[in-house]
Design a protein around this motif. Structure first.
Motif, PDB file in Angstrom:
ATOM      1  N   THR A  77      -7.869  17.752  39.077  1.00  0.00           N
ATOM      2  CA  THR A  77      -6.792  17.507  39.050  1.00  0.00           C
ATOM      3  C   THR A  77      -7.254  18.046  37.484  1.00  0.00           C
ATOM      4  O   THR A  77      -7.314  16.311  36.244  1.00  0.00           O
ATOM      5  CB  THR A  77      -5.769  16.437  39.346  1.00  0.00           C
ATOM      6  OG1 THR A  77      -6.502  16.931  40.406  1.00  0.00           O
ATOM      7  CG2 THR A  77      -4.132  16.985  39.139  1.00  0.00           C
ATOM      8  N   GLY A  78      -6.229  18.596  36.778  1.00  0.00           N
ATOM      9  CA  GLY A  78      -5.654  18.006  35.376  1.00  0.00           C
ATOM     10  C   GLY A  78      -5.537  16.840  34.395  1.00  0.00           C
ATOM     11  O   GLY A  78      -4.599  16.761  35.371  1.00  0.00           O
ATOM     12  N   ARG A  79      -6.334  16.493  33.767  1.00  0.00           N
ATOM     13  CA  ARG A  79      -5.831  15.298  33.178  1.00  0.00           C
ATOM     14  C   ARG A  79      -5.248  14.674  31.823  1.00  0.00           C
ATOM     15  O   ARG A  79      -4.909  14.213  31.725  1.00  0.00           O
ATOM     16  CB  ARG A  79      -7.450  15.059  32.757  1.00  0.00           C
ATOM     17  CG  ARG A  79      -8.936  14.895  33.811  1.00  0.00           C
ATOM     18  CD  ARG A  79     -10.481  14.288  33.346  1.00  0.00           C
ATOM     19  NE  ARG A  79     -11.045  14.558  34.446  1.00  0.00           N
ATOM     20  CZ  ARG A  79     -12.554  14.973  33.947  1.00  0.00           C
ATOM     21  NH1 ARG A  79     -12.933  15.535  32.488  1.00  0.00           N
ATOM     22  NH2 ARG A  79     -13.306  15.698  34.905  1.00  0.00           N
ATOM     23  N   SER A  80      -4.181  16.249  31.419  1.00  0.00           N
ATOM     24  CA  SER A  80      -3.947  16.245  30.845  1.00  0.00           C
ATOM     25  C   SER A  80      -2.842  16.929  30.748  1.00  0.00           C
ATOM     26  O   SER A  80      -2.977  17.877  32.040  1.00  0.00           O
ATOM     27  CB  SER A  80      -4.316  16.340  29.311  1.00  0.00           C
ATOM     28  OG  SER A  80      -3.716  16.046  28.417  1.00  0.00           O
ATOM     29  N   SER A  81      -1.739  17.540  29.959  1.00  0.00           N
ATOM     30  CA  SER A  81      -0.419  18.731  30.453  1.00  0.00           C
ATOM     31  C   SER A  81      -0.288  18.679  28.695  1.00  0.00           C
ATOM     32  O   SER A  81      -0.922  18.450  27.726  1.00  0.00           O
ATOM     33  CB  SER A  81       0.434  17.772  31.128  1.00  0.00           C
ATOM     34  OG  SER A  81       1.494  16.663  30.196  1.00  0.00           O
ATOM     35  N   LEU A  82       0.071  19.813  28.642  1.00  0.00           N
ATOM     36  CA  LEU A  82       1.213  19.918  27.314  1.00  0.00           C
ATOM     37  C   LEU A  82       1.753  18.719  26.556  1.00  0.00           C
ATOM     38  O   LEU A  82       1.450  18.175  26.797  1.00  0.00           O
ATOM     39  CB  LEU A  82       2.569  20.870  27.406  1.00  0.00           C
ATOM     40  CG  LEU A  82       2.351  22.128  28.074  1.00  0.00           C
ATOM     41  CD1 LEU A  82       3.763  22.643  28.467  1.00  0.00           C
ATOM     42  CD2 LEU A  82       1.872  23.183  27.298  1.00  0.00           C
ATOM     43  N   GLY A  83       0.844  18.899  25.694  1.00  0.00           N
ATOM     44  CA  GLY A  83       0.923  17.900  24.453  1.00  0.00           C
ATOM     45  C   GLY A  83       2.347  17.890  22.974  1.00  0.00           C
ATOM     46  O   GLY A  83       3.494  19.417  23.584  1.00  0.00           O
ATOM     47  N   SER A  84       2.484  17.576  22.702  1.00  0.00           N
ATOM     48  CA  SER A  84       2.824  17.318  20.887  1.00  0.00           C
ATOM     49  C   SER A  84       2.619  18.719  20.519  1.00  0.00           C
ATOM     50  O   SER A  84       1.973  18.932  19.701  1.00  0.00           O
ATOM     51  CB  SER A  84       2.816  15.287  20.265  1.00  0.00           C
ATOM     52  OG  SER A  84       3.532  14.575  20.801  1.00  0.00           O
ATOM     53  N   VAL A  85       4.177  19.034  19.403  1.00  0.00           N
ATOM     54  CA  VAL A  85       4.379  20.339  19.088  1.00  0.00           C
ATOM     55  C   VAL A  85       5.000  20.317  17.229  1.00  0.00           C
ATOM     56  O   VAL A  85       5.784  19.201  17.124  1.00  0.00           O
ATOM     57  CB  VAL A  85       4.724  21.576  19.532  1.00  0.00           C
ATOM     58  CG1 VAL A  85       5.350  22.144  18.816  1.00  0.00           C
ATOM     59  CG2 VAL A  85       4.237  21.484  20.732  1.00  0.00           C
ATOM     60  N   SER A  86       4.239  20.113  16.532  1.00  0.00           N
ATOM     61  CA  SER A  86       4.643  20.538  15.215  1.00  0.00           C
ATOM     62  C   SER A  86       5.154  21.796  14.532  1.00  0.00           C
ATOM     63  O   SER A  86       3.973  22.546  14.352  1.00  0.00           O
ATOM     64  CB  SER A  86       4.528  19.157  14.596  1.00  0.00           C
ATOM     65  OG  SER A  86       5.075  18.528  13.282  1.00  0.00           O
ATOM     66  N   ALA A  87       6.350  22.061  13.854  1.00  0.00           N
ATOM     67  CA  ALA A  87       5.979  23.383  13.111  1.00  0.00           C
ATOM     68  C   ALA A  87       6.987  23.101  11.939  1.00  0.00           C
ATOM     69  O   ALA A  87       7.593  22.697  12.408  1.00  0.00           O
ATOM     70  CB  ALA A  87       7.347  24.549  14.154  1.00  0.00           C
ATOM     71  N   ASN A  88       6.950  24.552  10.796  1.00  0.00           N
ATOM     72  CA  ASN A  88       8.060  24.737   9.633  1.00  0.00           C
ATOM     73  C   ASN A  88       8.719  24.822  10.491  1.00  0.00           C
ATOM     74  O   ASN A  88      10.637  23.659  10.340  1.00  0.00           O
ATOM     75  CB  ASN A  88       8.010  25.123   8.674  1.00  0.00           C
ATOM     76  CG  ASN A  88       6.105  24.599   8.204  1.00  0.00           C
ATOM     77  OD1 ASN A  88       5.926  23.676   8.006  1.00  0.00           O
ATOM     78  ND2 ASN A  88       5.338  25.190   7.723  1.00  0.00           N
ATOM     79  N   LYS A  89       9.957  25.896  10.786  1.00  0.00           N
ATOM     80  CA  LYS A  89      10.749  25.811  11.631  1.00  0.00           C
ATOM     81  C   LYS A  89      11.198  26.230  12.866  1.00  0.00           C
ATOM     82  O   LYS A  89      12.241  25.917  12.973  1.00  0.00           O
ATOM     83  CB  LYS A  89      10.702  27.425  11.217  1.00  0.00           C
ATOM     84  CG  LYS A  89      11.358  27.765   9.877  1.00  0.00           C
ATOM     85  CD  LYS A  89      11.557  28.917   8.950  1.00  0.00           C
ATOM     86  CE  LYS A  89      11.219  29.001   7.457  1.00  0.00           C
ATOM     87  NZ  LYS A  89      11.659  30.702   7.231  1.00  0.00           N
TER      88      LYS A  89
END
Length: 231
Positions: free
Chosen positions: A143-155
């Motif tokens: 079973t997937g041990r992680s999922s979608l994480g934090s995201v940082s962008a300029n715009k």
């Protein structure tokens, strides 16, 4: 460089800011070489700091209307950083992508950044399954041990897609519950920039379709912010 494993290979990116492909068409057959594996998982291991996508910087439309079905497994150490899975899905291109996570880290990049795809151009279509049940390189089902994480962008920062241009269509066929706290942040202080748990900026005529019985659930909490933007 490739590290041999019983069930598949990790595509180890050995220099910062690298992608497996610069350009790839939706006709490309991408396989791990295991003849008993119908899904043909491709494994990406990332332990460095970079802001380029793991799989491809650009996906462009092939000659066939029906695209290949790609299966991608990400194993990213907590201290690493990468620029999503796909950089840009080209105008009119249709892609079918299945993504699973053994471990995940922060995603960061330029103006448009998404956990899966940074930018979907006009009239592109992405059929996406974020898998909960996957196989490791030994062929063992996990079973997937992680999922979608934090995201940082300029715009434009999005948990899944950074920006969807006019007429782009995202279809989500499978999406497990978010199990890790995460932050989605657009850092540029200019008015009009945006951050979203699913999509950072959805332009006119673009749409998101959830398949039957699919829900976007974030039980871990977190924050979504445009840092310092006018209120």
């Amino acid at each position: 460089a490739f590290d041999s494993a019983p069930y598949g290979d990790f595509a180890k990116l050995t220099w910062e800011n690298s992608s497996l492909f610069n350009y790839v068409t939706t006709d490309a057959v991408i396989t791990n070489g295991n003849t008993s594996d119908n899904n043909k998982y491709i494994y990406f291991q990332n332990s460095g700091i970079g802001n380029e996508p793991l799989f491809a910087k650009h996906i462009v439309a092939g000659e066939n209307d029906k695209p290949q079905n790609w299966h991608i497994i990400v194993n990213a150490s907590a201290s690493s950083q990468y620029g999503g899975v796909i950089g840009e899905l080209g105008e009119g291109a249709k892609a079918n992508i299945n993504v699973g996570y053994l471990a995940n880290s922060d995603v960061s990049g330029g103006d448009d950044v998404g956990g899966i795809c940074n930018t979907m151009l006009e009239k592109s279509a992405l059929s996406l399954s974020v898998k909960e049940n996957i196989k490791d390189t030994n062929g063992s089902e996990v079973t997937g041990r992680s999922s979608l994480g934090s995201v940082s962008a300029n715009k434009f920062a999005g948990g899944v897609i950074g920006q969807m241009k006019a007429g782009a269509v995202l279809t989500i066929n499978e999406m497990p519950e978010m199990i890790s706290e995460r932050t989605i942040t657009a850092t540029d202080k200019s008015e009009g920039n945006a951050a979203g748990g699913l999509v950072g900026n959805l332009n006119e005529g673009a749409k998101v379709v959830l398949a039957d019985n699919v829900m976007y659930v974030d039980s871990a909490g977190g924050s979504i912010a445009v840092t310092g933007a006018p209120t």
